[in-house]
Design a protein around this motif. Sequence first.
Motif, PDB file in Angstrom:
ATOM      1  N   THR A   1       0.819  -1.211   0.000  1.00 38.48           N
ATOM      2  CA  THR A   1       0.000   0.000   0.000  1.00 38.48           C
ATOM      3  C   THR A   1       0.851   1.260   0.000  1.00 38.48           C
ATOM      4  OG1 THR A   1      -0.043   0.118   2.395  1.00 38.48           O
ATOM      5  CG2 THR A   1      -1.793  -1.173   1.317  1.00 38.48           C
ATOM      6  N   GLY A   2       2.124   1.093   0.340  1.00 39.52           N
ATOM      7  CA  GLY A   2       2.971   2.259   0.529  1.00 39.52           C
ATOM      8  C   GLY A   2       2.819   2.882   1.894  1.00 39.52           C
ATOM      9  N   GLY A   3       2.003   2.250   2.740  1.00 40.25           N
ATOM     10  CA  GLY A   3       1.718   2.841   4.032  1.00 40.25           C
ATOM     11  C   GLY A   3       2.805   2.672   5.063  1.00 40.25           C
ATOM     12  N   SER A   4       3.678   1.698   4.860  1.00 38.96           N
ATOM     13  CA  SER A   4       4.763   1.459   5.819  1.00 38.96           C
ATOM     14  C   SER A   4       6.079   1.298   5.078  1.00 38.96           C
ATOM     15  CB  SER A   4       4.485   0.202   6.645  1.00 38.96           C
ATOM     16  OG  SER A   4       3.342   0.366   7.445  1.00 38.96           O
ATOM     17  N   THR A   5       7.117   1.840   5.682  1.00 36.19           N
ATOM     18  CA  THR A   5       8.452   1.728   5.114  1.00 36.19           C
ATOM     19  C   THR A   5       9.430   1.306   6.207  1.00 36.19           C
ATOM     20  OG1 THR A   5       8.847   4.084   5.499  1.00 36.19           O
ATOM     21  CG2 THR A   5       8.041   3.456   3.319  1.00 36.19           C
ATOM     22  N   TYR A   6      10.496   0.659   5.793  1.00 32.84           N
ATOM     23  CA  TYR A   6      11.496   0.153   6.720  1.00 32.84           C
ATOM     24  C   TYR A   6      12.876   0.386   6.107  1.00 32.84           C
ATOM     25  CZ  TYR A   6       7.281  -2.216   8.214  1.00 32.84           C
ATOM     26  OH  TYR A   6       5.986  -2.482   8.607  1.00 32.84           O
ATOM     27  N   TYR A   7      13.841   0.672   6.966  1.00 35.49           N
ATOM     28  CA  TYR A   7      15.176   1.008   6.479  1.00 35.49           C
ATOM     29  C   TYR A   7      16.254   0.311   7.299  1.00 35.49           C
ATOM     30  CZ  TYR A   7      12.693   4.791   4.159  1.00 35.49           C
ATOM     31  OH  TYR A   7      11.827   5.505   3.380  1.00 35.49           O
ATOM     32  N   ALA A   8      17.348   0.019   6.643  1.00 36.07           N
ATOM     33  CA  ALA A   8      18.539  -0.392   7.366  1.00 36.07           C
ATOM     34  C   ALA A   8      19.054   0.802   8.159  1.00 36.07           C
ATOM     35  CB  ALA A   8      19.604  -0.868   6.380  1.00 36.07           C
ATOM     36  N   ASN A   9      19.643   0.533   9.299  1.00 36.81           N
ATOM     37  CA  ASN A   9      20.141   1.619  10.147  1.00 36.81           C
ATOM     38  C   ASN A   9      21.154   2.491   9.405  1.00 36.81           C
ATOM     39  OD1 ASN A   9      18.573   0.932  12.355  1.00 36.81           O
ATOM     40  ND2 ASN A   9      20.127  -0.415  13.214  1.00 36.81           N
ATOM     41  N   SER A  10      21.909   1.877   8.520  1.00 36.76           N
ATOM     42  CA  SER A  10      22.969   2.599   7.834  1.00 36.76           C
ATOM     43  C   SER A  10      22.452   3.658   6.859  1.00 36.76           C
ATOM     44  CB  SER A  10      23.878   1.618   7.092  1.00 36.76           C
ATOM     45  OG  SER A  10      23.120   0.884   6.143  1.00 36.76           O
ATOM     46  N   VAL A  11      21.173   3.557   6.469  1.00 33.53           N
ATOM     47  CA  VAL A  11      20.644   4.510   5.489  1.00 33.53           C
ATOM     48  C   VAL A  11      19.487   5.332   6.051  1.00 33.53           C
ATOM     49  CG1 VAL A  11      21.303   2.929   3.636  1.00 33.53           C
ATOM     50  CG2 VAL A  11      18.926   2.970   4.418  1.00 33.53           C
ATOM     51  N   LYS A  12      19.064   5.002   7.243  1.00 33.29           N
ATOM     52  CA  LYS A  12      17.932   5.715   7.845  1.00 33.29           C
ATOM     53  C   LYS A  12      18.227   7.200   7.909  1.00 33.29           C
ATOM     54  CE  LYS A  12      16.086   3.174  10.853  1.00 33.29           C
ATOM     55  NZ  LYS A  12      15.796   2.407  12.091  1.00 33.29           N
ATOM     56  N   ASP A  13      17.251   8.003   7.597  1.00 32.14           N
ATOM     57  CA  ASP A  13      17.336   9.466   7.600  1.00 32.14           C
ATOM     58  C   ASP A  13      18.091  10.021   6.406  1.00 32.14           C
ATOM     59  OD1 ASP A  13      17.850   9.382  11.164  1.00 32.14           O
ATOM     60  OD2 ASP A  13      15.971   9.567  10.051  1.00 32.14           O
ATOM     61  N   ARG A  14      18.627   9.147   5.543  1.00 36.14           N
ATOM     62  CA  ARG A  14      19.288   9.615   4.316  1.00 36.14           C
ATOM     63  C   ARG A  14      18.568   9.122   3.066  1.00 36.14           C
ATOM     64  NH1 ARG A  14      24.193   7.898   2.979  1.00 36.14           N
ATOM     65  NH2 ARG A  14      24.014   5.904   4.091  1.00 36.14           N
ATOM     66  N   PHE A  15      17.979   7.935   3.137  1.00 36.63           N
ATOM     67  CA  PHE A  15      17.302   7.334   2.000  1.00 36.63           C
ATOM     68  C   PHE A  15      15.796   7.337   2.259  1.00 36.63           C
ATOM     69  CE2 PHE A  15      20.868   4.264   0.400  1.00 36.63           C
ATOM     70  CZ  PHE A  15      21.769   5.328   0.381  1.00 36.63           C
ATOM     71  N   THR A  16      15.036   7.460   1.172  1.00 41.14           N
ATOM     72  CA  THR A  16      13.586   7.399   1.263  1.00 41.14           C
ATOM     73  C   THR A  16      13.044   6.513   0.153  1.00 41.14           C
ATOM     74  OG1 THR A  16      13.488   9.659   2.152  1.00 41.14           O
ATOM     75  CG2 THR A  16      11.448   8.720   1.289  1.00 41.14           C
ATOM     76  N   ILE A  17      12.271   5.510   0.540  1.00 42.19           N
ATOM     77  CA  ILE A  17      11.629   4.638  -0.433  1.00 42.19           C
ATOM     78  C   ILE A  17      10.182   5.081  -0.594  1.00 42.19           C
ATOM     79  CG2 ILE A  17      10.982   2.899   1.303  1.00 42.19           C
ATOM     80  CD1 ILE A  17      11.520   0.754  -0.852  1.00 42.19           C
ATOM     81  N   SER A  18       9.705   5.053  -1.830  1.00 43.19           N
ATOM     82  CA  SER A  18       8.323   5.438  -2.112  1.00 43.19           C
ATOM     83  C   SER A  18       7.848   4.653  -3.328  1.00 43.19           C
ATOM     84  CB  SER A  18       8.218   6.947  -2.362  1.00 43.19           C
ATOM     85  OG  SER A  18       8.980   7.319  -3.498  1.00 43.19           O
ATOM     86  N   ARG A  19       6.555   4.707  -3.580  1.00 40.83           N
ATOM     87  CA  ARG A  19       6.032   3.988  -4.735  1.00 40.83           C
ATOM     88  C   ARG A  19       4.879   4.751  -5.355  1.00 40.83           C
ATOM     89  NH1 ARG A  19       4.598  -1.787  -2.917  1.00 40.83           N
ATOM     90  NH2 ARG A  19       4.010  -1.987  -5.123  1.00 40.83           N
ATOM     91  N   ASP A  20       4.731   4.531  -6.641  1.00 39.35           N
ATOM     92  CA  ASP A  20       3.609   5.071  -7.405  1.00 39.35           C
ATOM     93  C   ASP A  20       2.990   3.882  -8.122  1.00 39.35           C
ATOM     94  OD1 ASP A  20       1.852   6.237  -9.177  1.00 39.35           O
ATOM     95  OD2 ASP A  20       3.185   7.872  -9.706  1.00 39.35           O
ATOM     96  N   ASN A  21       1.957   3.316  -7.541  1.00 40.99           N
ATOM     97  CA  ASN A  21       1.353   2.109  -8.123  1.00 40.99           C
ATOM     98  C   ASN A  21       0.698   2.383  -9.466  1.00 40.99           C
ATOM     99  OD1 ASN A  21       2.227   0.390  -6.117  1.00 40.99           O
ATOM    100  ND2 ASN A  21       0.321   0.516  -4.937  1.00 40.99           N
ATOM    101  N   ALA A  22       0.292   3.602  -9.702  1.00 37.69           N
ATOM    102  CA  ALA A  22      -0.283   3.943 -11.008  1.00 37.69           C
ATOM    103  C   ALA A  22       0.768   3.832 -12.107  1.00 37.69           C
ATOM    104  CB  ALA A  22      -0.865   5.348 -10.976  1.00 37.69           C
ATOM    105  N   LYS A  23       2.018   4.018 -11.727  1.00 37.73           N
ATOM    106  CA  LYS A  23       3.122   3.925 -12.692  1.00 37.73           C
ATOM    107  C   LYS A  23       3.899   2.626 -12.543  1.00 37.73           C
ATOM    108  CE  LYS A  23       3.861   8.908 -13.089  1.00 37.73           C
ATOM    109  NZ  LYS A  23       4.842  10.029 -12.961  1.00 37.73           N
TER     110      LYS A  23
END
Length: 120
Positions: A53-75
Amino acid sequence: VQLQASGGGLVQAGGSLRLSCAASGRAFSSYGVGWFRQAPGKEREFVARITWTGGSTYYANSVKDRFTISRDNAKNTVYLQMNSLNAEDAAVYYCAAGYWAGSSQRYDYWGQGTLVTVSS
């Protein structure tokens, strides 16, 4: 489902890149998607994950606060925005997708990888 990762390249330390994972197949919007990376001589490691759904995201500690994952299901596309890149981020980045298995994310489909190089 076929996945195509793109957006890698050469960037200076401190710079940014946005990776894309484009998918074929209508079921993609039902899949959780993860990004992984593998540097030369190292094991593949988890970077980030996003639920279907894109409602939850999870990150490795090494990239947290620097990387952002997102999605566009329409695309049928998932993105990984990478900021403040450093030498430790240099690797081949892979996206992967699959169904939630009840207690863990399955990754049944993998893209071919895109190379990120960070210069100092």
